[in-house]
Design a protein around this motif. Structure first.
Motif, PDB file in Angstrom:
ATOM      1  N   ALA A  40       0.824  -1.203   0.000  1.00  0.00           N
ATOM      2  CA  ALA A  40       0.000   0.000   0.000  1.00  0.00           C
ATOM      3  C   ALA A  40       0.857   1.252   0.000  1.00  0.00           C
ATOM      4  CB  ALA A  40      -0.903  -0.001   1.231  1.00  0.00           C
ATOM      5  N   GLU A  41       0.165   2.396  -0.090  1.00  0.00           N
ATOM      6  CA  GLU A  41       0.792   3.701   0.064  1.00  0.00           C
ATOM      7  C   GLU A  41       0.170   4.345   1.292  1.00  0.00           C
ATOM      8  OE1 GLU A  41       0.643   7.884  -2.292  1.00  0.00           O
ATOM      9  OE2 GLU A  41       1.120   6.109  -3.484  1.00  0.00           O
ATOM     10  N   VAL A  42       0.992   4.984   2.109  1.00  0.00           N
ATOM     11  CA  VAL A  42       0.488   5.640   3.318  1.00  0.00           C
ATOM     12  C   VAL A  42      -0.252   6.906   2.903  1.00  0.00           C
ATOM     13  CG1 VAL A  42       1.115   6.701   5.517  1.00  0.00           C
ATOM     14  CG2 VAL A  42       2.391   4.708   4.689  1.00  0.00           C
ATOM     15  N   GLU A  43      -1.529   6.944   3.202  1.00  0.00           N
ATOM     16  CA  GLU A  43      -2.374   8.090   2.840  1.00  0.00           C
ATOM     17  C   GLU A  43      -2.421   9.125   3.962  1.00  0.00           C
ATOM     18  OE1 GLU A  43      -7.008   8.372   2.026  1.00  0.00           O
ATOM     19  OE2 GLU A  43      -5.932   7.313   0.426  1.00  0.00           O
ATOM     20  N   ALA A  44      -2.403   8.683   5.216  1.00  0.00           N
ATOM     21  CA  ALA A  44      -2.455   9.603   6.359  1.00  0.00           C
ATOM     22  C   ALA A  44      -1.860   8.934   7.583  1.00  0.00           C
ATOM     23  CB  ALA A  44      -3.894  10.005   6.642  1.00  0.00           C
ATOM     24  N   VAL A  45      -1.261   9.752   8.448  1.00  0.00           N
ATOM     25  CA  VAL A  45      -0.746   9.288   9.733  1.00  0.00           C
ATOM     26  C   VAL A  45      -1.338  10.202  10.796  1.00  0.00           C
ATOM     27  CG1 VAL A  45       1.306   8.950  11.174  1.00  0.00           C
ATOM     28  CG2 VAL A  45       1.424   8.479   8.716  1.00  0.00           C
ATOM     29  N   TYR A  46      -2.027   9.619  11.770  1.00  0.00           N
ATOM     30  CA  TYR A  46      -2.662  10.383  12.841  1.00  0.00           C
ATOM     31  C   TYR A  46      -1.948  10.079  14.149  1.00  0.00           C
ATOM     32  CZ  TYR A  46      -6.360  10.712   9.362  1.00  0.00           C
ATOM     33  OH  TYR A  46      -7.068  10.939   8.207  1.00  0.00           O
ATOM     34  N   GLY A  47      -0.987  10.902  14.490  1.00  0.00           N
ATOM     35  CA  GLY A  47      -0.264  10.709  15.734  1.00  0.00           C
ATOM     36  C   GLY A  47       1.228  10.766  15.517  1.00  0.00           C
ATOM     37  N   ALA A  48       1.947  10.970  16.625  1.00  0.00           N
ATOM     38  CA  ALA A  48       3.400  11.062  16.599  1.00  0.00           C
ATOM     39  C   ALA A  48       3.945  10.406  17.860  1.00  0.00           C
ATOM     40  CB  ALA A  48       3.835  12.525  16.525  1.00  0.00           C
ATOM     41  N   ALA A  49       5.240  10.185  17.880  1.00  0.00           N
ATOM     42  CA  ALA A  49       5.883   9.578  19.048  1.00  0.00           C
ATOM     43  C   ALA A  49       5.520  10.360  20.306  1.00  0.00           C
ATOM     44  CB  ALA A  49       7.387   9.541  18.855  1.00  0.00           C
ATOM     45  N   GLY A  50       5.135   9.613  21.337  1.00  0.00           N
ATOM     46  CA  GLY A  50       4.774  10.223  22.612  1.00  0.00           C
ATOM     47  C   GLY A  50       3.289  10.454  22.795  1.00  0.00           C
ATOM     48  N   ASP A  51       2.514  10.428  21.707  1.00  0.00           N
ATOM     49  CA  ASP A  51       1.059  10.632  21.819  1.00  0.00           C
ATOM     50  C   ASP A  51       0.404   9.459  22.535  1.00  0.00           C
ATOM     51  OD1 ASP A  51       1.362  12.957  20.375  1.00  0.00           O
ATOM     52  OD2 ASP A  51       0.335  12.217  18.570  1.00  0.00           O
ATOM     53  N   ARG A  52      -0.541   9.756  23.414  1.00  0.00           N
ATOM     54  CA  ARG A  52      -1.337   8.726  24.081  1.00  0.00           C
ATOM     55  C   ARG A  52      -2.488   8.356  23.149  1.00  0.00           C
ATOM     56  NH1 ARG A  52       0.452   6.241  28.073  1.00  0.00           N
ATOM     57  NH2 ARG A  52      -1.603   5.935  28.926  1.00  0.00           N
ATOM     58  N   VAL A  53      -2.792   7.067  23.051  1.00  0.00           N
ATOM     59  CA  VAL A  53      -3.865   6.590  22.177  1.00  0.00           C
ATOM     60  C   VAL A  53      -4.755   5.603  22.916  1.00  0.00           C
ATOM     61  CG1 VAL A  53      -2.561   6.956  20.049  1.00  0.00           C
ATOM     62  CG2 VAL A  53      -2.383   4.775  21.212  1.00  0.00           C
ATOM     63  N   GLN A  54      -5.971   5.470  22.425  1.00  0.00           N
ATOM     64  CA  GLN A  54      -6.948   4.552  22.995  1.00  0.00           C
ATOM     65  C   GLN A  54      -7.111   3.338  22.074  1.00  0.00           C
ATOM     66  OE1 GLN A  54      -8.401   5.011  26.031  1.00  0.00           O
ATOM     67  NE2 GLN A  54      -7.039   6.779  26.162  1.00  0.00           N
ATOM     68  N   ALA A  55      -7.680   2.281  22.601  1.00  0.00           N
ATOM     69  CA  ALA A  55      -7.955   1.078  21.806  1.00  0.00           C
ATOM     70  C   ALA A  55      -8.832   1.442  20.611  1.00  0.00           C
ATOM     71  CB  ALA A  55      -8.645   0.031  22.669  1.00  0.00           C
ATOM     72  N   LYS A  56      -8.540   0.853  19.471  1.00  0.00           N
ATOM     73  CA  LYS A  56      -9.286   1.004  18.223  1.00  0.00           C
ATOM     74  C   LYS A  56      -9.211   2.405  17.623  1.00  0.00           C
ATOM     75  CE  LYS A  56     -12.343  -2.776  19.279  1.00  0.00           C
ATOM     76  NZ  LYS A  56     -13.669  -3.334  19.221  1.00  0.00           N
ATOM     77  N   GLU A  57      -8.274   3.235  18.077  1.00  0.00           N
ATOM     78  CA  GLU A  57      -8.095   4.574  17.517  1.00  0.00           C
ATOM     79  C   GLU A  57      -7.405   4.458  16.158  1.00  0.00           C
ATOM     80  OE1 GLU A  57      -6.008   8.762  18.867  1.00  0.00           O
ATOM     81  OE2 GLU A  57      -6.612   7.329  20.393  1.00  0.00           O
ATOM     82  N   LEU A  58      -7.883   5.231  15.175  1.00  0.00           N
ATOM     83  CA  LEU A  58      -7.301   5.219  13.837  1.00  0.00           C
ATOM     84  C   LEU A  58      -5.956   5.937  13.872  1.00  0.00           C
ATOM     85  CD1 LEU A  58      -7.592   4.563  10.821  1.00  0.00           C
ATOM     86  CD2 LEU A  58      -8.741   6.777  10.562  1.00  0.00           C
ATOM     87  N   LEU A  59      -4.895   5.243  13.438  1.00  0.00           N
ATOM     88  CA  LEU A  59      -3.555   5.810  13.486  1.00  0.00           C
ATOM     89  C   LEU A  59      -2.938   5.995  12.104  1.00  0.00           C
ATOM     90  CD1 LEU A  59      -2.160   3.775  16.508  1.00  0.00           C
ATOM     91  CD2 LEU A  59      -3.100   6.095  16.515  1.00  0.00           C
ATOM     92  N   VAL A  60      -3.208   5.073  11.180  1.00  0.00           N
ATOM     93  CA  VAL A  60      -2.632   5.136   9.834  1.00  0.00           C
ATOM     94  C   VAL A  60      -3.695   4.716   8.832  1.00  0.00           C
ATOM     95  CG1 VAL A  60      -0.846   4.215   8.295  1.00  0.00           C
ATOM     96  CG2 VAL A  60      -0.321   4.561  10.698  1.00  0.00           C
ATOM     97  N   VAL A  61      -3.755   5.447   7.709  1.00  0.00           N
ATOM     98  CA  VAL A  61      -4.657   5.078   6.607  1.00  0.00           C
ATOM     99  C   VAL A  61      -3.784   4.643   5.443  1.00  0.00           C
ATOM    100  CG1 VAL A  61      -6.415   5.890   4.992  1.00  0.00           C
ATOM    101  CG2 VAL A  61      -6.421   6.721   7.348  1.00  0.00           C
TER     102      VAL A  61
END
Length: 74
Positions: A40-61
């Motif tokens: 695939a090709e990376v279309e979007a990245v949501y987040g960066a090193a150090g960010d807190r995330v929750q279960a099932k959160e969208l991180l990469v498209v």
């Protein structure tokens, strides 16, 4: 389970192969690698090193590439 992004190893527009590491997450002192499930090709990245995330959160498209995938008209 909540956690934190340890590192993001891809950028928007980058092509990845199935199995390529996209990012790493840490939860409960365990690090987990998140890998591409297809070429695939990376279309979007949501987040960066150090960010807190929750279960099932969208991180990469990912946008499919390869045989049988039509490219959008310019």
């Amino acid at each position: 389970m909540p956690g934190a992004i340890v590192n993001v190893v891809v950028t928007v527009g980058q092509r990845v192969n199935a199995g390529s590491t996209l990012l790493s997450l840490e939860a409960m002192k365990m690090e987990t690698r998140v890998a591409a499930d297809r070429d695939a090709e990376v279309e979007a990245v949501y987040g960066a090193a150090g960010d807190r995330v929750q279960a099932k959160e969208l991180l990469v498209v990912l946008r499919a590439v390869g045989k049988g995938v039509k490219k959008p008209a310019a």
